[in-house]
Design a protein around this motif. Sequence first.
Motif, PDB file in Angstrom:
ATOM      1  N   VAL A 139       0.862  -1.177   0.000  1.00 11.83           N
ATOM      2  CA  VAL A 139       0.000   0.000   0.000  1.00 11.83           C
ATOM      3  C   VAL A 139       0.899   1.228   0.000  1.00 11.83           C
ATOM      4  N   THR A 140       0.701   2.101  -0.960  1.00  9.66           N
ATOM      5  CA  THR A 140       1.497   3.325  -1.052  1.00  9.66           C
ATOM      6  C   THR A 140       0.736   4.483  -0.421  1.00  9.66           C
ATOM      7  N   LEU A 141       1.367   5.097   0.564  1.00  7.29           N
ATOM      8  CA  LEU A 141       0.764   6.200   1.318  1.00  7.29           C
ATOM      9  C   LEU A 141       1.593   7.455   1.108  1.00  7.29           C
ATOM     10  N   THR A 142       0.943   8.546   0.746  1.00  6.00           N
ATOM     11  CA  THR A 142       1.633   9.824   0.612  1.00  6.00           C
ATOM     12  C   THR A 142       1.109  10.800   1.655  1.00  6.00           C
ATOM     13  N   THR A 143       2.037  11.548   2.263  1.00  5.33           N
ATOM     14  CA  THR A 143       1.657  12.533   3.270  1.00  5.33           C
ATOM     15  C   THR A 143       2.635  13.705   3.221  1.00  5.33           C
ATOM     16  N   MET A 144       2.336  14.754   3.969  1.00  2.00           N
ATOM     17  CA  MET A 144       3.211  15.927   3.981  1.00  2.00           C
ATOM     18  C   MET A 144       4.491  15.618   4.761  1.00  2.00           C
ATOM     19  N   PRO A 145       5.624  16.221   4.378  1.00  3.02           N
ATOM     20  CA  PRO A 145       6.912  15.877   4.991  1.00  3.02           C
ATOM     21  C   PRO A 145       6.945  16.037   6.507  1.00  3.02           C
ATOM     22  N   THR A 146       6.482  17.164   7.030  1.00  2.00           N
ATOM     23  CA  THR A 146       6.578  17.385   8.480  1.00  2.00           C
ATOM     24  C   THR A 146       5.669  16.440   9.244  1.00  2.00           C
ATOM     25  N   SER A 202       4.023   0.087  14.914  1.00  2.00           N
ATOM     26  CA  SER A 202       2.803  -0.528  15.423  1.00  2.00           C
ATOM     27  C   SER A 202       1.960  -1.086  14.284  1.00  2.00           C
ATOM     28  N   PHE A 203       1.968  -0.396  13.140  1.00  2.00           N
ATOM     29  CA  PHE A 203       1.223  -0.919  11.994  1.00  2.00           C
ATOM     30  C   PHE A 203       1.854  -2.216  11.494  1.00  2.00           C
ATOM     31  N   THR A 204       3.180  -2.242  11.423  1.00  2.00           N
ATOM     32  CA  THR A 204       3.879  -3.441  10.964  1.00  2.00           C
ATOM     33  C   THR A 204       3.604  -4.617  11.885  1.00  2.00           C
ATOM     34  N   SER A 205       3.544  -4.366  13.181  1.00  2.00           N
ATOM     35  CA  SER A 205       3.256  -5.441  14.134  1.00  2.00           C
ATOM     36  C   SER A 205       1.847  -5.991  13.938  1.00  2.00           C
ATOM     37  N   LEU A 206       0.887  -5.103  13.658  1.00  2.00           N
ATOM     38  CA  LEU A 206      -0.496  -5.525  13.468  1.00  2.00           C
ATOM     39  C   LEU A 206      -0.719  -6.194  12.118  1.00  2.00           C
ATOM     40  N   HIS A 207       0.025  -5.736  11.093  1.00  2.00           N
ATOM     41  CA  HIS A 207      -0.203  -6.217   9.727  1.00  2.00           C
ATOM     42  C   HIS A 207       1.128  -6.586   9.062  1.00  2.00           C
ATOM     43  N   PRO A 208       1.759  -7.673   9.488  1.00  2.00           N
ATOM     44  CA  PRO A 208       3.056  -8.062   8.900  1.00  2.00           C
ATOM     45  C   PRO A 208       2.966  -8.448   7.429  1.00  2.00           C
ATOM     46  N   ASP A 209       1.746  -8.712   6.929  1.00  2.00           N
ATOM     47  CA  ASP A 209       1.564  -9.104   5.530  1.00  2.00           C
ATOM     48  C   ASP A 209       1.381  -7.914   4.598  1.00  2.00           C
ATOM     49  N   ILE A 210       1.404  -6.682   5.147  1.00  2.00           N
ATOM     50  CA  ILE A 210       1.218  -5.480   4.327  1.00  2.00           C
ATOM     51  C   ILE A 210       2.495  -4.646   4.337  1.00  2.00           C
ATOM     52  N   ASP A 211       2.979  -4.330   3.155  1.00  2.00           N
ATOM     53  CA  ASP A 211       4.158  -3.473   3.008  1.00  2.00           C
ATOM     54  C   ASP A 211       3.665  -2.043   2.796  1.00  2.00           C
ATOM     55  N   LEU A 212       3.801  -1.212   3.824  1.00  2.00           N
ATOM     56  CA  LEU A 212       3.328   0.172   3.752  1.00  2.00           C
ATOM     57  C   LEU A 212       4.472   1.055   3.272  1.00  2.00           C
ATOM     58  N   ARG A 213       4.351   1.557   2.056  1.00  2.00           N
ATOM     59  CA  ARG A 213       5.382   2.408   1.457  1.00  2.00           C
ATOM     60  C   ARG A 213       4.999   3.869   1.618  1.00  2.00           C
ATOM     61  N   PRO A 244      -8.673  -5.161   1.156  1.00  2.00           N
ATOM     62  CA  PRO A 244      -8.478  -5.309   2.602  1.00  2.00           C
ATOM     63  C   PRO A 244      -7.242  -4.569   3.110  1.00  2.00           C
ATOM     64  N   ALA A 245      -6.174  -4.533   2.305  1.00  2.00           N
ATOM     65  CA  ALA A 245      -4.947  -3.877   2.748  1.00  2.00           C
ATOM     66  C   ALA A 245      -5.149  -2.371   2.884  1.00  2.00           C
ATOM     67  N   ALA A 250      -7.269  -1.652   5.838  1.00  2.00           N
ATOM     68  CA  ALA A 250      -6.525  -1.810   7.092  1.00  2.00           C
ATOM     69  C   ALA A 250      -5.732  -0.545   7.408  1.00  2.00           C
ATOM     70  N   VAL A 251      -5.105   0.046   6.386  1.00  2.00           N
ATOM     71  CA  VAL A 251      -4.350   1.289   6.580  1.00  2.00           C
ATOM     72  C   VAL A 251      -5.296   2.419   6.971  1.00  2.00           C
ATOM     73  N   ARG A 252      -6.407   2.493   6.289  1.00  2.00           N
ATOM     74  CA  ARG A 252      -7.401   3.547   6.561  1.00  2.00           C
ATOM     75  C   ARG A 252      -7.919   3.457   7.999  1.00  2.00           C
ATOM     76  N   GLN A 253      -8.236   2.246   8.437  1.00  2.00           N
ATOM     77  CA  GLN A 253      -8.740   2.065   9.799  1.00  2.00           C
ATOM     78  C   GLN A 253      -7.662   2.387  10.829  1.00  2.00           C
ATOM     79  N   TRP A 254      -6.434   1.945  10.565  1.00  2.00           N
ATOM     80  CA  TRP A 254      -5.336   2.193  11.510  1.00  2.00           C
ATOM     81  C   TRP A 254      -5.069   3.685  11.651  1.00  2.00           C
ATOM     82  N   LEU A 255      -5.073   4.414  10.547  1.00  2.00           N
ATOM     83  CA  LEU A 255      -4.855   5.858  10.612  1.00  2.00           C
ATOM     84  C   LEU A 255      -5.961   6.536  11.428  1.00  2.00           C
TER      85      LEU A 255
END
Length: 325
Positions: A96-103, A115-126, A299-300, A303-308
């Motif tokens: 899942v590719t996530l873009t956000t502001m630098p600061t 914490s996201f990696t621990s909850l979802h080890p099967d998802i690579d959050l870029r 689902p991936a 999962a990111v949307r819910q975690w955020l």
Amino acid sequence: MRRRLPPLTTLRPFEATARLGSFTQAARELSLTQGAVSQQVRNLEDFLGVRLFERHARRLDLSEAGRQFYASARRALDDLERSTARIVARGARETVTLTTMPTLATVWLMPRLSSFTSLHPDIDLRLMTSIEPADLHAGGVDVAIRVGKLPGRSYRRDRAHIDLVMTERWDGIVADPLFPDALVPVASQALLAAGPPIATAADVLQYPLIHTVSRQRAWQDWFQAHGLAFHPRADAPEFGHFFISMQAALEGMGIALVPELIYHYARQQSTNLTAAWLPAVRSAGEYYVLTHESQDTSPAVQAVRQWLGEQAGATRAQHGLDDSV
């Protein structure tokens, strides 16, 4: 029931021609001849019984029917592209590719990623950082965090402007609120101890004011909210991102105006940073998580949307951030 659809082989040549405004450029993109692209567009026009382009000597313009059909064709091809990418990747570790502001990435998101990696080890959050409008239709970005105005929402005139554009295409976009945005002037303890006292908002003008490029009107709006006129100095220090502006404030260069959320997290790293004046001034806009409605079946991404959303809820509770600011 049999579907009445145009020849599907005509859609890509039409979409590319409409997007690029040229048979030649469309042919180059699709690795076809110009004649083949032109013929496919004519086939589509014959099927629909209307002209999709107004052909001039040196340019192509979409007709009214062409503009309507282009919007539908682009949405359909975008959706097919995303579905194809998901199916091809099925069975592998999902990305899942996530873009956000630098600061925001530096002070809020990065410390939470473990914490996201621990909850979802099967998802690579870029993670990608940018302040540019997020394009959630092209397929390169799945989730975006941006700050700005929501279409159709009205804001009080006394709230600070947000010059950033969250996205240029709102069709199909789902926006989940994260935090309100409010601006607070911050400075180093040492600078304020050595300078004149600040008893009113007007006293802030006695100090050098640090500007941030992405919020050009921030100081003007902040002073206006306090009933004061402000004329920026030509030699005022200016930096590209809030994080750098805060660093400059920590080093005693002046007072920086930053989002309250970012200030709270910077304070955890250095108690030398303090608010020069409170309360914060609410902005005409908020932080949002943006996704495309076609990702509702991923689902991936969900999962990111819910975690955020959960992380934002904890942050709002911890720092008392709400719409009453």
